[in-house]
Design a protein around this motif. Structure first.
Motif, PDB file in Angstrom:
ATOM      1  N   ARG A 119      21.158  18.759  16.793  1.00 23.39           N
ATOM      2  CA  ARG A 119      21.316  18.603  15.347  1.00 23.39           C
ATOM      3  C   ARG A 119      22.558  17.808  15.029  1.00 23.39           C
ATOM      4  O   ARG A 119      23.420  17.568  15.872  1.00 23.39           O
ATOM      5  CB  ARG A 119      21.397  19.971  14.670  1.00 23.39           C
ATOM      6  N   ALA A 120      22.659  17.407  13.761  1.00 22.57           N
ATOM      7  CA  ALA A 120      23.818  16.646  13.315  1.00 22.57           C
ATOM      8  C   ALA A 120      25.031  17.563  13.161  1.00 22.57           C
ATOM      9  O   ALA A 120      24.922  18.799  13.191  1.00 22.57           O
ATOM     10  CB  ALA A 120      23.512  15.950  11.986  1.00 22.57           C
ATOM     11  N   PHE A 121      26.199  16.951  12.984  1.00 21.15           N
ATOM     12  CA  PHE A 121      27.427  17.696  12.731  1.00 21.15           C
ATOM     13  C   PHE A 121      27.402  18.135  11.269  1.00 21.15           C
ATOM     14  O   PHE A 121      27.660  17.341  10.353  1.00 21.15           O
ATOM     15  CB  PHE A 121      28.635  16.808  13.030  1.00 21.15           C
ATOM     16  N   LEU A 122      27.070  19.412  11.028  1.00 18.31           N
ATOM     17  CA  LEU A 122      26.747  19.891   9.678  1.00 18.31           C
ATOM     18  C   LEU A 122      27.867  19.706   8.662  1.00 18.31           C
ATOM     19  O   LEU A 122      27.589  19.451   7.489  1.00 18.31           O
ATOM     20  CB  LEU A 122      26.326  21.363   9.739  1.00 18.31           C
ATOM     21  N   ARG A 152      18.769  15.624   5.562  1.00 13.84           N
ATOM     22  CA  ARG A 152      20.160  15.818   5.163  1.00 13.84           C
ATOM     23  C   ARG A 152      20.871  14.487   5.300  1.00 13.84           C
ATOM     24  O   ARG A 152      20.727  13.789   6.310  1.00 13.84           O
ATOM     25  CB  ARG A 152      20.852  16.872   6.033  1.00 13.84           C
ATOM     26  N   LEU A 153      21.637  14.132   4.279  1.00 12.66           N
ATOM     27  CA  LEU A 153      22.363  12.870   4.292  1.00 12.66           C
ATOM     28  C   LEU A 153      23.619  12.986   5.149  1.00 12.66           C
ATOM     29  O   LEU A 153      24.358  13.971   5.061  1.00 12.66           O
ATOM     30  CB  LEU A 153      22.745  12.463   2.867  1.00 12.66           C
ATOM     31  N   ARG A 154      23.847  11.994   5.985  1.00 13.81           N
ATOM     32  CA  ARG A 154      25.071  11.930   6.783  1.00 13.81           C
ATOM     33  C   ARG A 154      26.146  11.193   5.997  1.00 13.81           C
ATOM     34  O   ARG A 154      25.885  10.117   5.439  1.00 13.81           O
ATOM     35  CB  ARG A 154      24.815  11.198   8.099  1.00 13.81           C
ATOM     36  N   GLU A 172      23.879   9.138  17.284  1.00 20.51           N
ATOM     37  CA  GLU A 172      22.858   9.964  16.644  1.00 20.51           C
ATOM     38  C   GLU A 172      21.882   9.114  15.838  1.00 20.51           C
ATOM     39  O   GLU A 172      22.190   7.990  15.436  1.00 20.51           O
ATOM     40  CB  GLU A 172      23.505  10.998  15.709  1.00 20.51           C
ATOM     41  N   TYR A 173      20.722   9.699  15.624  1.00 18.12           N
ATOM     42  CA  TYR A 173      19.729   9.134  14.713  1.00 18.12           C
ATOM     43  C   TYR A 173      20.069   9.568  13.287  1.00 18.12           C
ATOM     44  O   TYR A 173      20.457  10.714  13.056  1.00 18.12           O
ATOM     45  CB  TYR A 173      18.336   9.623  15.091  1.00 18.12           C
ATOM     46  N   ASP A 174      19.932   8.637  12.349  1.00 18.00           N
ATOM     47  CA  ASP A 174      20.203   8.944  10.943  1.00 18.00           C
ATOM     48  C   ASP A 174      18.931   8.722  10.143  1.00 18.00           C
ATOM     49  O   ASP A 174      18.424   7.593  10.076  1.00 18.00           O
ATOM     50  CB  ASP A 174      21.331   8.045  10.418  1.00 18.00           C
ATOM     51  N   PRO A 175      18.365   9.772   9.528  1.00 14.41           N
ATOM     52  CA  PRO A 175      17.128   9.581   8.754  1.00 14.41           C
ATOM     53  C   PRO A 175      17.338   8.798   7.471  1.00 14.41           C
ATOM     54  O   PRO A 175      16.355   8.395   6.845  1.00 14.41           O
ATOM     55  CB  PRO A 175      16.690  11.020   8.450  1.00 14.41           C
ATOM     56  N   GLY A 176      18.574   8.567   7.071  1.00 11.48           N
ATOM     57  CA  GLY A 176      18.840   7.858   5.830  1.00 11.48           C
ATOM     58  C   GLY A 176      19.028   6.371   5.976  1.00 11.48           C
ATOM     59  O   GLY A 176      19.258   5.679   4.985  1.00 11.48           O
TER      60      GLY A 176
END
Length: 394
Positions: A119-122, A152-154, A172-176
């Motif tokens: 997961r991303a760094f929350l 979730r936006l990074r 990391e992969y970024d969905p945004g």
């Protein structure tokens, strides 16, 4: 006698079948695997295929040496940046899947085995609340949006004002966005932040920002005076952020800001880059965009060395309509398939638009209608526009 003959023929047939089976298994098991084949049991239905690609979007310039700076403190060099080590593209390679279902028969994905699987760094993310393309009154202002997977936006740092070395913890992969992002950490303070990852950046690499100026230790190591050649050799490395006037002419950059200490605005999508044409110490620098446009940018604006990551993003194939919906993109309906009151091309029989000019759903002309500004209201920071017409075909 007949039974003995049949028995001997059956033994010969069985023996031949066993021999063929053993030969087939030996050839199959002893077949050498490709170097880039996936050995993961969870991805056993995936393989790597080579597909012909168009000309690479990344430039392949050769370094031509460094010349002393011109008079007046102009830190312009006769140097070009070699991007072959950034892209390392020896032909397009995409991941192909065994068609266990119709939805993955035509699915093609770039190979990104270096991406973080967790997961991303929350603390550096915020929840994204979808609005379906509607404004505060509930009217649809942007069509073809809605649904999709929860995201979730990074929070990406597009300014990079803090100096000092930063270690890349992971990619990391970024969905945004279409590009990948890198999680960097300051080993002194432990502070983490997200930045745009350049092509070739990997875990364990060290990046640095020089927007606050040249470090005192670096100046002392050059003998107390700034040597342009040594400065370029120590600062022009992939992922480093620096002002445009510090980058030699020909350097390939991305994430260009339009103001001093401003956020990156140009060249942020996957595989994009620009090339510096001139970089004076003061005034405006000139950069060449991928479209061929030459544009003025303040010399104290920031840029990042390299090419934006995920350069094969535009070669992907989604494979089915459902994946488009997972991305939050709704279907597009042709105008000729609508009713007459819904679109200028709608109505009638036979599916044609009739003797009507091609226009959008709002009635704007779409072919041959000039939308450029007048020659008295042009962009003053535009040195030369992108090639059009015959110039583009040449």
């Amino acid at each position: 006698m007949l039974q003995a003959l049949r028995s001997s023929r059956g033994c010969q047939t069985a023996r031949a079948t066993r021999t063929a089976t053993i030969t087939f298994l030996a050839r199959t098991l002893l077949r050498p695997l490709p170097l880039n084949a996936s050995l993961s049991p969870s991805r056993s239905y995936a393989s790597v295929v080579d597909e012909p690609s168009a000309t690479s979007t990344a430039p392949t310039s050769q370094p031509s040496g460094v010349s002393p700076p011109a008079s007046g403190g102009n830190l312009s060099f006769d140097i070009t940046f070699d991007t072959r080590d950034l892209t390392k593209r020896r032909g397009l390679q995409l991941k192909k899947y065994r068609p266990v279902s119709p939805g993955i028969r035509w699915l093609r994905r770039p190979i990104n085995d270096h991406l973080w699987k967790g997961r991303a760094f929350l603390p550096l993310t915020v929840a994204k609340r979808g609005k379906g393309g509607r404004n505060n009154t509930g009217q649809i202002t942007v069509r073809h949006r809605g649904g999709g997977h929860k995201r979730r936006l990074r929070l990406v740092d597009f300014r990079r004002l803090e100096g000092g070395p930063r270690k890349v913890e992971r990619i990391e992969y970024d969905p945004g966005r279409s590009a990948h992002i890198a999680l960097i950490v300051d080993e002194v303070t432990g502070r983490k932040s997200y930045i745009l990852a350049c092509d070739g950046l990997r875990e364990g690499d060290v990046v640095e920002s020089f927007l606050g100026g040249i470090p005192k230790a670096m100046v002392e190591s050059m003998g107390g005076e700034v040597d342009p050649g040594m400065l370029a050799a120590r600062t022009i490395r992939r992922g480093n952020c620096l002002p445009l006037h510090m980058a030699p002419v020909g350097t390939v950059v991305f994430g260009i800001s339009l103001l001093k200490n401003g956020a990156a605005k140009l060249c942020r999508a996957a595989g994009t880059h620009a090339q510096i044409v001139s970089s004076p110490a003061t005034g405006y620098a000139v950069v060449k965009l991928q479209s061929g446009e030459l544009r003025k940018v303040p010399a104290n604006a920031s840029c990042t060395v390299g090419v934006v990551s995920n350069v094969d993003h535009h070669h992907r194939r989604l494979g089915k309509a459902g994946r488009k919906r997972w991305l939050g993109i709704r279907p597009t309906v042709r105008g000729v398939a609508m009713n007459a009151y819904e679109h200028p091309h709608g109505g009638g029989h036979g599916g044609g638009r009739g003797n009507k000019p091609t226009s959008s759903i709002w009635g704007w002309k779409t072919k041959g209608y000039k939308t450029r500004r007048s020659k008295h209201n042009q962009n003053k920071l535009l040195v030369r526009g992108r090639p059009r017409g015959k110039d583009k075909r040449a």
